[in-house]
Each structure stands twice: as C-alpha cells, then as structure tokens.
Design a protein around this motif. Structure first.
Motif, mmCIF file in Angstrom:
data_model
loop_
_atom_site.group_PDB
_atom_site.id
_atom_site.type_symbol
_atom_site.label_atom_id
_atom_site.label_comp_id
_atom_site.label_asym_id
_atom_site.label_seq_id
_atom_site.Cartn_x
_atom_site.Cartn_y
_atom_site.Cartn_z
ATOM 1 N N THR A 64 0.812 -1.212 0.000
ATOM 2 C CA THR A 64 0.000 0.000 0.000
ATOM 3 C C THR A 64 0.848 1.266 0.000
ATOM 4 O OG1 THR A 64 -0.130 0.066 2.421
ATOM 5 C CG2 THR A 64 -1.810 -1.213 1.268
ATOM 6 N N LEU A 172 -0.783 -7.433 -3.887
ATOM 7 C CA LEU A 172 -2.158 -7.291 -3.439
ATOM 8 C C LEU A 172 -2.785 -6.037 -4.050
ATOM 9 C CD1 LEU A 172 -1.748 -8.113 0.358
ATOM 10 C CD2 LEU A 172 -2.795 -9.565 -1.382
ATOM 11 N N PRO A 173 -4.047 -6.101 -4.460
ATOM 12 C CA PRO A 173 -4.700 -4.898 -4.977
ATOM 13 C C PRO A 173 -4.861 -3.866 -3.873
ATOM 14 C CG PRO A 173 -6.301 -6.669 -4.675
ATOM 15 C CD PRO A 173 -4.940 -7.269 -4.440
ATOM 16 N N VAL A 174 -4.840 -2.601 -4.252
ATOM 17 C CA VAL A 174 -4.947 -1.516 -3.284
ATOM 18 C C VAL A 174 -6.000 -0.518 -3.767
ATOM 19 C CG1 VAL A 174 -2.563 -1.745 -2.528
ATOM 20 C CG2 VAL A 174 -3.099 -0.201 -4.408
ATOM 21 N N THR A 175 -6.383 0.371 -2.866
ATOM 22 C CA THR A 175 -7.374 1.394 -3.173
ATOM 23 C C THR A 175 -6.919 2.236 -4.364
ATOM 24 O OG1 THR A 175 -8.124 1.478 -0.887
ATOM 25 C CG2 THR A 175 -8.552 3.421 -2.254
ATOM 26 N N SER A 196 -12.372 2.361 -5.968
ATOM 27 C CA SER A 196 -12.440 0.995 -5.430
ATOM 28 C C SER A 196 -11.608 0.949 -4.158
ATOM 29 C CB SER A 196 -11.906 -0.016 -6.443
ATOM 30 O OG SER A 196 -12.693 -0.011 -7.623
ATOM 31 N N TYR A 198 -10.035 -0.972 -0.842
ATOM 32 C CA TYR A 198 -9.590 -2.285 -0.384
ATOM 33 C C TYR A 198 -9.180 -2.222 1.085
ATOM 34 C CZ TYR A 198 -9.643 -4.077 -5.138
ATOM 35 O OH TYR A 198 -10.042 -4.497 -6.385
ATOM 36 N N GLY A 202 -6.230 -7.099 1.384
ATOM 37 C CA GLY A 202 -6.187 -7.136 -0.069
ATOM 38 C C GLY A 202 -7.520 -7.437 -0.725
ATOM 39 N N GLN A 203 -8.612 -7.454 0.052
ATOM 40 C CA GLN A 203 -9.954 -7.717 -0.468
ATOM 41 C C GLN A 203 -10.779 -6.430 -0.437
ATOM 42 O OE1 GLN A 203 -10.767 -10.740 -1.772
ATOM 43 N NE2 GLN A 203 -8.631 -11.294 -1.321
#
Length: 295
Positions: A64, A172-175, A196, A198, A202-203
């Motif tokens: 992040t 991991l996906p982030v905001t 989006s 998160y 990571g969810q």
C-alpha cells in the motif's frame, strides 16, 4: 477344637516403600525433560507463527506504499502503522522480544544494494541464549543473514528473497481510482470517478458501513489567463467496496469567463459509521486521479 489363629494386619516393608519411591523418582526424571522439551517446541512454534504474521502484515503495508513502519518501532510494541498485528505479537511469553527494523543496504549479506526489513530478537530475562539458538536454527534464511549482534541479540531478515526462476505472486490490490472527463451540455464537461476501496487483507472493503473523505480540486484558467485552483471536501458512502463521484457543469469555453482545465480527486481519509473499529480496516492508500478536460 482349637480356635483359628488371629489374623493381624500386615504393613509395607521398608524395602517395598523404597522400591515405590525409586519408581516414582525414575518416572519424574523421565517426564520432566520430556515436558520441558515439549514446552520449548510449543514456544518456538508460536514464535515462528508470530514472525510469519508480522512478515505478512509488513508485506501488506509495503504493497500500500506505507514504508515507514520502522520509524516508530519500539521494543515490545508494534509500530502505529502496523495496525493488523497486536502488541502481544512483539513480546513472546517465552522470553523473546521482537523489534522491527529497516536494515540499510548491505546489513544482510544477501541484500548488498537493497534496504530490507528485519527483526531483532533479544531476551527479556525469562529465557536464555539457547532459545535464540533454537530460533536461529529454525529460520529458513541463509546462515550469513542470521546475524548475532550480541550474546543475547539475533538479527534476521523479515521476508526471504525470491528464489531465482520462482514465480513471484502478484501484488495485493490496493485502493485506486478509475475516471474520465466527458463532454457535457452547452460548452460544459463532467468529471466522473469511481473509487475501489480495499482492506488490509487485499480484499474489497465490504464489511463496513463507512464514507470516504474526498478532496475535489479544480484547475481553472480565468478570463485574464491566470491559473488558479478551487477545492472542497466531499464524502462518498461505500457500497460493495466502491464509491462514485460526478462533478457536472464544468466550464469548457472561455465564453463563460473561465475554463476548468482539469479535476483532481484525492482520498483524504475514511469515516467508519459501523462498526466503529472493524477487524479489517481500509488499507490507508491516499489514492488520487487527475481528469483533464476532454478535447
């Protein structure tokens, strides 16, 4: 007839008592070391689990963009930025304390040119150096990376380096934002953005009722050619981990006296409505997007 002989109660002999005591002593002598070994192994397993939890948390924070965890690290306490790991994870009951550090390049031989997170394990008085030796043997890093700083202090990396040729897992996906400027009516345009959001796992952040604080900034060219900014703060409620914004009526021609050349949306924080202190929180990424006026 003669009366039957009387039966007197018979006690234990001294030899029998000594045999019983000897048997008990042998059993105790065998069980105490076995129990002690069991306790040591359990404490070591718990310590390795805590190290793995800290490693996972740091990787999430790194993903992040938060890379200042070691700044506020104190012995026996987790840094404020590492909210997903409780303080107890840094002070193991068996007598080993963990301190999070950011080691400079070259401190660990396997990272001659890279700054790298690490842990220093030291003794709090309830354990001896043998516990650290057991920990050193159990760690999977290269021997050169498991450094004795002093008799009671052991330093080691927090995350193993990727093996050459191994498949690196995706980050991991982030905001983050998606957005665009679209033409509007009567020489205007609109800025449309979707955020989006998160969590630290990571969810998508879907288990909370919350609102995202957003700063809206317009870049404006005035009628006399000056470049200025106008800004305000807005609030977007989360729904299924997303929130959307649309700013309409932005001037696109000088005939209106000024032109809005771009619109920037920036995340500044979050307001938790319920629960107030969720188990999985927003990942903390202050994402932003700049949307220029469409041609």
């Amino acid at each position: 007839m003669h009366p039957p002989p009387s039966r007197r109660a018979r006690g234990f002999t001294l030899l029998e008592i000594m045999l019983v005591l000897l048997t008990v002593a042998v059993l105790v002598a065998l069980s105490v070391p076995a129990y002690s070994l069991y306790v040591q192994r359990a404490q070591l397993a718990q310590l390795l689990l805590q190290i793995d939890q800290i490693s996972t948390a740091v990787q999430i924070e790194d993903a992040t963009g938060v890379k200042r965890l070691q700044r506020d690290a104190q012995p026996g306490k987790s840094p404020p930025g590492l909210a997903v790991v409780p303080d107890a994870s840094f002070n193991e009951p068996g007598g080993i304390r963990l301190l999070l550090i950011q080691a400079p390049a070259g401190f660990f031989p396997s990272s001659p040119r890279e700054v790298r997170y690490g842990l220093i394990a030291d003794l709090t008085g309830a354990a001896d150096v043998g516990r650290l030796a057991q920990l050193r043997q159990a760690l999977s890093f290269d021997a050169a990376d498991k450094i004795w700083i002093a008799d009671g202090q052991l330093a080691f990396p927090l995350v193993a380096l990727a093996v050459s040729g191994a498949v690196t897992p995706p980050p991991l996906p982030v905001t983050g934002w998606e957005g665009v400027g679209v033409p509007g009516r009567k020489d205007t345009w609109s800025a449309q953005g979707t955020l989006s959001v998160y969590g630290t796992d990571g969810q998508p952040l879907t288990g909370v009722n919350a609102g995202m604080r957003i700063k809206v900034t317009l870049q404006v060219t005035t009628w006399d050619g000056r470049q200025i900014e106008r800004s305000w703060t807005d609030l977007g409620n989360l729904s299924a981990g997303k929130t959307s914004f649309r700013i309409d009526g932005l001037a696109a021609r000088t005939g209106k006296g000024e032109v809005v050349t771009s619109c920037r949306l920036e995340v500044t924080g979050i307001d938790y409505y319920w629960p107030r202190d969720p188990p999985i929180r927003w990942d903390g990424v202050l994402a932003s997007i700049q949307m220029p006026m469409p041609p």
